[in-house]
Write a protein that holds these residues in place. Sequence first.
Motif, PDB file in Angstrom:
ATOM      1  N   ASP A 329     -10.851   5.889  -8.445  1.00  0.00           N
ATOM      2  CA  ASP A 329     -11.935   5.812  -7.325  1.00  0.00           C
ATOM      3  C   ASP A 329     -12.813   4.565  -7.726  1.00  0.00           C
ATOM      4  O   ASP A 329     -13.234   4.285  -8.876  1.00  0.00           O
ATOM      5  N   GLY A 330     -12.812   3.987  -6.627  1.00  0.00           N
ATOM      6  CA  GLY A 330     -13.804   2.446  -6.755  1.00  0.00           C
ATOM      7  C   GLY A 330     -12.558   1.581  -6.598  1.00  0.00           C
ATOM      8  O   GLY A 330     -13.040   0.529  -6.279  1.00  0.00           O
ATOM      9  N   PHE A 331     -11.380   1.633  -6.955  1.00  0.00           N
ATOM     10  CA  PHE A 331     -10.490   0.445  -6.860  1.00  0.00           C
ATOM     11  C   PHE A 331     -10.015   0.347  -5.365  1.00  0.00           C
ATOM     12  O   PHE A 331      -9.944   1.253  -4.609  1.00  0.00           O
ATOM     13  N   PRO A 332      -9.584  -0.748  -5.052  1.00  0.00           N
ATOM     14  CA  PRO A 332      -9.320  -1.263  -3.587  1.00  0.00           C
ATOM     15  C   PRO A 332      -7.913  -0.947  -3.502  1.00  0.00           C
ATOM     16  O   PRO A 332      -7.201  -1.806  -3.206  1.00  0.00           O
ATOM     17  N   LEU A 333      -7.244   0.273  -3.361  1.00  0.00           N
ATOM     18  CA  LEU A 333      -6.077   0.606  -3.240  1.00  0.00           C
ATOM     19  C   LEU A 333      -5.344   0.282  -2.046  1.00  0.00           C
ATOM     20  O   LEU A 333      -3.898   0.054  -2.164  1.00  0.00           O
ATOM     21  N   ASP A 334      -6.065  -0.196  -0.891  1.00  0.00           N
ATOM     22  CA  ASP A 334      -5.390  -0.790   0.121  1.00  0.00           C
ATOM     23  C   ASP A 334      -5.292  -2.066   0.112  1.00  0.00           C
ATOM     24  O   ASP A 334      -4.938  -2.978   1.247  1.00  0.00           O
ATOM     25  N   LEU A 335      -5.901  -3.033  -0.773  1.00  0.00           N
ATOM     26  CA  LEU A 335      -6.085  -4.457  -0.619  1.00  0.00           C
ATOM     27  C   LEU A 335      -4.717  -5.305  -1.383  1.00  0.00           C
ATOM     28  O   LEU A 335      -4.500  -6.419  -1.430  1.00  0.00           O
ATOM     29  N   TYR A 336      -3.971  -4.314  -2.225  1.00  0.00           N
ATOM     30  CA  TYR A 336      -2.749  -4.781  -2.910  1.00  0.00           C
ATOM     31  C   TYR A 336      -1.819  -5.634  -1.733  1.00  0.00           C
ATOM     32  O   TYR A 336      -1.832  -4.865  -0.591  1.00  0.00           O
ATOM     33  N   PHE A 337      -1.038  -6.288  -2.266  1.00  0.00           N
ATOM     34  CA  PHE A 337      -0.196  -6.966  -1.618  1.00  0.00           C
ATOM     35  C   PHE A 337       1.236  -5.956  -1.222  1.00  0.00           C
ATOM     36  O   PHE A 337       2.368  -6.609  -1.680  1.00  0.00           O
ATOM     37  N   VAL A 338       1.130  -4.956  -0.814  1.00  0.00           N
ATOM     38  CA  VAL A 338       2.034  -3.977  -0.378  1.00  0.00           C
ATOM     39  C   VAL A 338       1.757  -3.279   0.948  1.00  0.00           C
ATOM     40  O   VAL A 338       0.754  -2.883   1.003  1.00  0.00           O
ATOM     41  N   PRO A 339       2.645  -2.665   1.551  1.00  0.00           N
ATOM     42  CA  PRO A 339       2.224  -1.801   2.687  1.00  0.00           C
ATOM     43  C   PRO A 339       2.331  -0.396   2.304  1.00  0.00           C
ATOM     44  O   PRO A 339       1.821   0.425   3.083  1.00  0.00           O
ATOM     45  N   GLU A 340       2.640  -0.042   1.126  1.00  0.00           N
ATOM     46  CA  GLU A 340       2.359   1.357   0.437  1.00  0.00           C
ATOM     47  C   GLU A 340       1.494   1.578  -0.650  1.00  0.00           C
ATOM     48  O   GLU A 340       1.910   0.474  -1.530  1.00  0.00           O
ATOM     49  N   ARG A 341       0.801   2.348  -0.811  1.00  0.00           N
ATOM     50  CA  ARG A 341       0.092   2.504  -2.081  1.00  0.00           C
ATOM     51  C   ARG A 341       1.033   2.774  -3.211  1.00  0.00           C
ATOM     52  O   ARG A 341       1.899   3.478  -3.163  1.00  0.00           O
TER      53      ARG A 341
END
Length: 653
Positions: A329-341
Amino acid sequence: MSTTGLVQIDGLTPIKKEDHKTSKVMLLFPPEWVPTAPYLALPCLTAILRGAGHTVVQRDINIEMYDHFFTTEFLIWVRARQAMHLKALQMKEKRGELTDHEAGQLSILEQVMTLDVFDLAARAEEAKNVVRGQQFYEADKLEAALNSFRETMQFISSAYYPASLVFYPMESNLGYRPGVSKELLACLDDEQVNVYRDICNQLVLPSVSKEKPQVVGISIGTQMQLIAGLTFCKMIKETFPNVHIVVGGNVITRLQEELPNHERFFGEVFDSAILYEGEHALLWLIEALNGQRDIASVPNLMYRTAAGVQQNKEVYTEKTTALPLPDFDGFPLDLYFVPERIIPYLATRGCYWGRCTFCDHGQGYFDQYRGMTAQLVVEQVKALRDKYQCRHFLFADESYPPALFKRVSQILVDQNVGIKWTTLIRFEETLQDQAVWDLAAKAGCCTLYYGMESANERVLNLMDKHAKKSVIQNNLHQAAKAGIWNHVMAFYGFPGETMDEALETRQFVIDNQPVIHSVELFYFVAYRHTPMVRNPEKFGITIHKQEEYDLPLDYYYTLNEPVGISCMDAMQLCEEFYKNDFQPWAVRVNAREHVFLYISKFGTNRLPQIYAQRQTVGASDSVSGLVTWPVSMGEGEDGKEGMSRVMSHGAGS
């Protein structure tokens, strides 16, 4: 909390409820690491601290930095920095005062000033859209996006000349050696090359000012993160002197013998250091800072007093089955350079084999291998899947145990969990049934990473690895037949290895190329905490320690007898392999997570679209595409050492 009115903490005296105090803690993960998935350390720490009632703000500055780099705002700021340097250098040139170094900088800046910064920024922003969207699965567009990132990093580098900032594999070089304390400390204050000072000013210090934490913890897992992590420490300490700064992570543990000899780090850069696993050690440190327990009683802790640097004698190891679920919680899980978590998960700590003489992975843990039951593993994976809406998992274990591999696969299938996953694994005789690999693939296993090291059984026995060549071949063929992508890691130059034995490894990967989908073949490095370095005479080597390298993670070595290939021979063989033999494995999509997602998407390990295309040019062949790389997590702690170290997302601090 217990029913007896105490806050029950395993390992130390419990604290009365009425005496319990809470703190606000900020946890930071510094650059450089891969920008494709979170690292597991901070979520493990966060889960323990939040469970004890503390407020935690966790920040992945690594991915925030990469996202920030590829914005119009930052690139305009870089252009202003370039212009400032260019003007100063041009004035010196007019006065005839340019040094050779400055002349080189001037030449670079004059070239880069011809670039349209708005066009570059637009392409960088679009590249982020590609890697985070469905265009990711069009290999041509993904390759173009990755090359846009690399071009942008070259542009940024020119503003920090002579630093070289590289996007993936992680090979950035600020011109300072992190293994030399004088250079490391000097780099922290170097405003010319140290880009992490600007990242700290722009991303870190404003957050510390806003959140007002009492404690800041910084996890430094690899040597690549040492400069950035310590830069953040020092700048936070200078700006907010009342904040307690604690460092931890694998590299800090590996340097525990040296840190007491460098008192400047304590007080000037950070206040304390946590060794080995950090979940409960950090919790107890916070309680000590709140006056709830004696700091001398906190295990795994190193800190400075008037008498000098102290290291508490007690070492605490975590009970894996009792630890809470990692808290992202609090991590930018949608910011990484991938289209899927993609979420990392650790079922074991340490290596179940734990015997390889060249390996020092276990230095990050105080005791032996520990693991969870297969049922608990699946329960936790399902909980993470549901909580974070994620179906791709990075099983970040040092080496997945065969029994757990089989049992977890069976439960995942029986319960129809519906995830995709990847992990590191050993070649094992107990995994020679095709049904095992078919079951793993059915359970969602997409890619596997094997530390083969050598294809010669005598050399493997010298390493205490004891894998049979026939088993290696069978495992590869069976996994490939099941549709799993096989990534093989090996190295030249294990002490005592002959030229013929080294070439046997080369020939093995060439002969088995149809079932080896990607490969890394590097050279042996004598890591300081390995059995080999502890007992060099047993392996016929002499370790050469250089006085200036006072924060060493590896050593230069020579052979005592002219038997086998030298370190330089191994490096030459490595260079020749990548020059002459690597073409069948040259890919345009080089990140482990990127390949993982391609297999998940297309359901097969046959992915011709991600390999560099061969084009006939006259009488010779060439490889198309701007850049090709081995499939890799990038650089490890001390150079090109393959996936076997850098894949680990180790827990703790």
